[in-house]
Motif scaffolding. Structure first.
Motif, PDB file in Angstrom:
ATOM      1  N   ILE A  48      16.703  64.394  24.619  1.00  0.00           N
ATOM      2  CA  ILE A  48      17.474  64.615  25.844  1.00  0.00           C
ATOM      3  C   ILE A  48      18.960  64.385  25.564  1.00  0.00           C
ATOM      4  O   ILE A  48      19.813  65.125  26.048  1.00  0.00           O
ATOM      5  CB  ILE A  48      16.995  63.684  26.978  1.00  0.00           C
ATOM      6  N   GLY A  49      19.275  63.387  24.760  1.00  0.00           N
ATOM      7  CA  GLY A  49      20.663  63.067  24.448  1.00  0.00           C
ATOM      8  C   GLY A  49      21.372  64.145  23.646  1.00  0.00           C
ATOM      9  O   GLY A  49      22.603  64.125  23.523  1.00  0.00           O
ATOM     10  N   ASP A  50      20.621  65.097  23.100  1.00  0.00           N
ATOM     11  CA  ASP A  50      21.208  66.197  22.331  1.00  0.00           C
ATOM     12  C   ASP A  50      21.421  67.450  23.181  1.00  0.00           C
ATOM     13  O   ASP A  50      21.623  68.541  22.654  1.00  0.00           O
ATOM     14  CB  ASP A  50      20.339  66.531  21.118  1.00  0.00           C
ATOM     15  N   ALA A 100      20.981  70.857  20.832  1.00  0.00           N
ATOM     16  CA  ALA A 100      20.734  70.690  19.402  1.00  0.00           C
ATOM     17  C   ALA A 100      19.251  70.390  19.251  1.00  0.00           C
ATOM     18  O   ALA A 100      18.735  69.456  19.867  1.00  0.00           O
ATOM     19  CB  ALA A 100      21.585  69.560  18.835  1.00  0.00           C
ATOM     20  N   LEU A 101      18.573  71.191  18.439  1.00  0.00           N
ATOM     21  CA  LEU A 101      17.123  71.103  18.313  1.00  0.00           C
ATOM     22  C   LEU A 101      16.695  71.225  16.857  1.00  0.00           C
ATOM     23  O   LEU A 101      17.421  71.777  16.035  1.00  0.00           O
ATOM     24  CB  LEU A 101      16.468  72.251  19.098  1.00  0.00           C
ATOM     25  N   ASN A 102      15.507  70.723  16.567  1.00  0.00           N
ATOM     26  CA  ASN A 102      14.879  70.936  15.265  1.00  0.00           C
ATOM     27  C   ASN A 102      13.857  72.042  15.479  1.00  0.00           C
ATOM     28  O   ASN A 102      12.819  71.828  16.096  1.00  0.00           O
ATOM     29  CB  ASN A 102      14.193  69.662  14.765  1.00  0.00           C
ATOM     30  N   ARG A 103      14.180  73.236  15.004  1.00  0.00           N
ATOM     31  CA  ARG A 103      13.282  74.361  15.255  1.00  0.00           C
ATOM     32  C   ARG A 103      12.342  74.576  14.073  1.00  0.00           C
ATOM     33  O   ARG A 103      12.693  74.325  12.919  1.00  0.00           O
ATOM     34  CB  ARG A 103      14.054  75.634  15.587  1.00  0.00           C
ATOM     35  N   TYR A 104      11.138  75.015  14.398  1.00  0.00           N
ATOM     36  CA  TYR A 104      10.167  75.369  13.371  1.00  0.00           C
ATOM     37  C   TYR A 104      10.559  76.748  12.850  1.00  0.00           C
ATOM     38  O   TYR A 104      10.839  77.661  13.621  1.00  0.00           O
ATOM     39  CB  TYR A 104       8.743  75.392  13.948  1.00  0.00           C
ATOM     40  N   ARG A 105      10.608  76.908  11.534  1.00  0.00           N
ATOM     41  CA  ARG A 105      11.030  78.179  10.928  1.00  0.00           C
ATOM     42  C   ARG A 105       9.856  79.159  10.889  1.00  0.00           C
ATOM     43  O   ARG A 105       9.199  79.330   9.866  1.00  0.00           O
ATOM     44  CB  ARG A 105      11.606  77.951   9.527  1.00  0.00           C
ATOM     45  N   TRP A 106       9.588  79.813  12.012  1.00  0.00           N
ATOM     46  CA  TRP A 106       8.500  80.783  12.090  1.00  0.00           C
ATOM     47  C   TRP A 106       8.718  81.937  11.123  1.00  0.00           C
ATOM     48  O   TRP A 106       7.768  82.531  10.625  1.00  0.00           O
ATOM     49  CB  TRP A 106       8.375  81.322  13.523  1.00  0.00           C
ATOM     50  N   GLU A 107       9.977  82.264  10.843  1.00  0.00           N
ATOM     51  CA  GLU A 107      10.276  83.398   9.966  1.00  0.00           C
ATOM     52  C   GLU A 107      10.170  83.035   8.482  1.00  0.00           C
ATOM     53  O   GLU A 107      10.229  83.908   7.624  1.00  0.00           O
ATOM     54  CB  GLU A 107      11.684  83.948  10.259  1.00  0.00           C
ATOM     55  N   GLY A 108      10.013  81.765   8.174  1.00  0.00           N
ATOM     56  CA  GLY A 108       9.947  81.321   6.783  1.00  0.00           C
ATOM     57  C   GLY A 108       8.531  81.320   6.235  1.00  0.00           C
ATOM     58  O   GLY A 108       7.617  81.915   6.794  1.00  0.00           O
ATOM     59  N   ALA A 126      18.485  70.377  36.219  1.00  0.00           N
ATOM     60  CA  ALA A 126      17.354  69.895  35.415  1.00  0.00           C
ATOM     61  C   ALA A 126      16.231  69.479  36.354  1.00  0.00           C
ATOM     62  O   ALA A 126      16.487  68.929  37.432  1.00  0.00           O
ATOM     63  CB  ALA A 126      17.779  68.706  34.564  1.00  0.00           C
ATOM     64  N   ARG A 127      14.995  69.755  35.938  1.00  0.00           N
ATOM     65  CA  ARG A 127      13.824  69.353  36.713  1.00  0.00           C
ATOM     66  C   ARG A 127      12.826  68.704  35.778  1.00  0.00           C
ATOM     67  O   ARG A 127      12.478  69.272  34.744  1.00  0.00           O
ATOM     68  CB  ARG A 127      13.199  70.575  37.394  1.00  0.00           C
ATOM     69  N   LYS A 128      12.411  67.499  36.132  1.00  0.00           N
ATOM     70  CA  LYS A 128      11.431  66.722  35.365  1.00  0.00           C
ATOM     71  C   LYS A 128      11.891  66.430  33.935  1.00  0.00           C
ATOM     72  O   LYS A 128      11.092  66.395  33.012  1.00  0.00           O
ATOM     73  CB  LYS A 128      10.062  67.407  35.351  1.00  0.00           C
ATOM     74  N   ASN A 143      18.357  59.957  31.884  1.00  0.00           N
ATOM     75  CA  ASN A 143      18.786  58.615  31.471  1.00  0.00           C
ATOM     76  C   ASN A 143      18.046  58.135  30.218  1.00  0.00           C
ATOM     77  O   ASN A 143      18.404  57.121  29.647  1.00  0.00           O
ATOM     78  CB  ASN A 143      18.615  57.617  32.617  1.00  0.00           C
ATOM     79  N   ALA A 144      17.028  58.855  29.786  1.00  0.00           N
ATOM     80  CA  ALA A 144      16.265  58.493  28.589  1.00  0.00           C
ATOM     81  C   ALA A 144      16.758  59.356  27.426  1.00  0.00           C
ATOM     82  O   ALA A 144      16.109  60.319  27.022  1.00  0.00           O
ATOM     83  CB  ALA A 144      14.773  58.692  28.830  1.00  0.00           C
ATOM     84  N   LYS A 145      17.916  59.013  26.883  1.00  0.00           N
ATOM     85  CA  LYS A 145      18.581  59.824  25.859  1.00  0.00           C
ATOM     86  C   LYS A 145      17.737  60.044  24.607  1.00  0.00           C
ATOM     87  O   LYS A 145      17.886  61.049  23.931  1.00  0.00           O
ATOM     88  CB  LYS A 145      19.929  59.191  25.468  1.00  0.00           C
ATOM     89  N   ASP A 146      16.832  59.102  24.288  1.00  0.00           N
ATOM     90  CA  ASP A 146      15.997  59.231  23.097  1.00  0.00           C
ATOM     91  C   ASP A 146      14.661  59.920  23.370  1.00  0.00           C
ATOM     92  O   ASP A 146      13.864  60.110  22.443  1.00  0.00           O
ATOM     93  CB  ASP A 146      15.750  57.863  22.460  1.00  0.00           C
ATOM     94  N   ALA A 147      14.411  60.292  24.633  1.00  0.00           N
ATOM     95  CA  ALA A 147      13.153  60.971  24.962  1.00  0.00           C
ATOM     96  C   ALA A 147      13.115  62.330  24.263  1.00  0.00           C
ATOM     97  O   ALA A 147      14.093  63.077  24.260  1.00  0.00           O
ATOM     98  CB  ALA A 147      13.025  61.147  26.470  1.00  0.00           C
ATOM     99  N   VAL A 148      11.978  62.637  23.651  1.00  0.00           N
ATOM    100  CA  VAL A 148      11.817  63.884  22.903  1.00  0.00           C
ATOM    101  C   VAL A 148      11.254  64.960  23.827  1.00  0.00           C
ATOM    102  O   VAL A 148      10.344  64.704  24.614  1.00  0.00           O
ATOM    103  CB  VAL A 148      10.891  63.676  21.686  1.00  0.00           C
TER     104      VAL A 148
END
Length: 141
Positions: free
Chosen positions: A31-33, A46-54, A74-76, A80-85
């Motif tokens: 959330i903090g990203d 900013a995300l860590n994406r899975y390389r589907w094309e690789g 934003a909904r749900k 305030n939980a910046k480290d929530a994934v």
């Protein structure tokens, strides 16, 4: 990471956005990203994406930026939980008065982020070298 392996995409219409959405399916981040800059009219994730094309089994740090943003809701999502994934399931465009509308990011668990835009202006770019991951995202049929 070479220029050939770094993904860079631009979406200026709903069809382009489908390509960006496919590349980002199952991306994870915190959330903090997620950053909304009202004065710059810009939303960045900013995300860590899975390389589907690789070859499979890799993730890469990526940034997706939405321009011409008039407002964000934003909904749900626990802001305030910046480290929530969060795990991104899809991105869609809901047209309104042309060329505007809403870019909707849908996350696992029922949360979503809605960016009202003046026009569709989305950029996706890989910003790191890929790294191995033992987990391949799966979807129930």
């Amino acid at each position: 990471m070479t220029q050939a392996t770094a993904l860079k995409l631009l979406a200026e219409d709903a069809e382009d956005l489908k390509v960006v959405a496919a590349a980002l399916q199952d991306a994870v981040g915190k959330i903090g990203d997620i950053s909304y800059e009202p004065a710059a009219r810009r939303l960045t994730l900013a995300l860590n994406r899975y390389r589907w094309e690789g070859e499979g089994g890799e993730r890469v740090r990526s940034a997706v930026q939405v321009g011409s943003v008039l407002g964000v809701q934003a909904r749900k999502l626990r802001r305030n939980a910046k480290d929530a994934v969060v795990e991104l399931l899809s991105i869609a465009f809901e047209p309104a008065e042309a060329p505007g509308g809403a870019v909707i990011f849908t996350f696992a668990g029922g949360g979503d982020l809605r960016a009202q835009v003046e026009c569709l202006d989305v950029i996706l770019a890989d910003v790191s070298a890929p790294w191995s991951t033992p987990r391949t995202p799966t979807h129930e049929a």
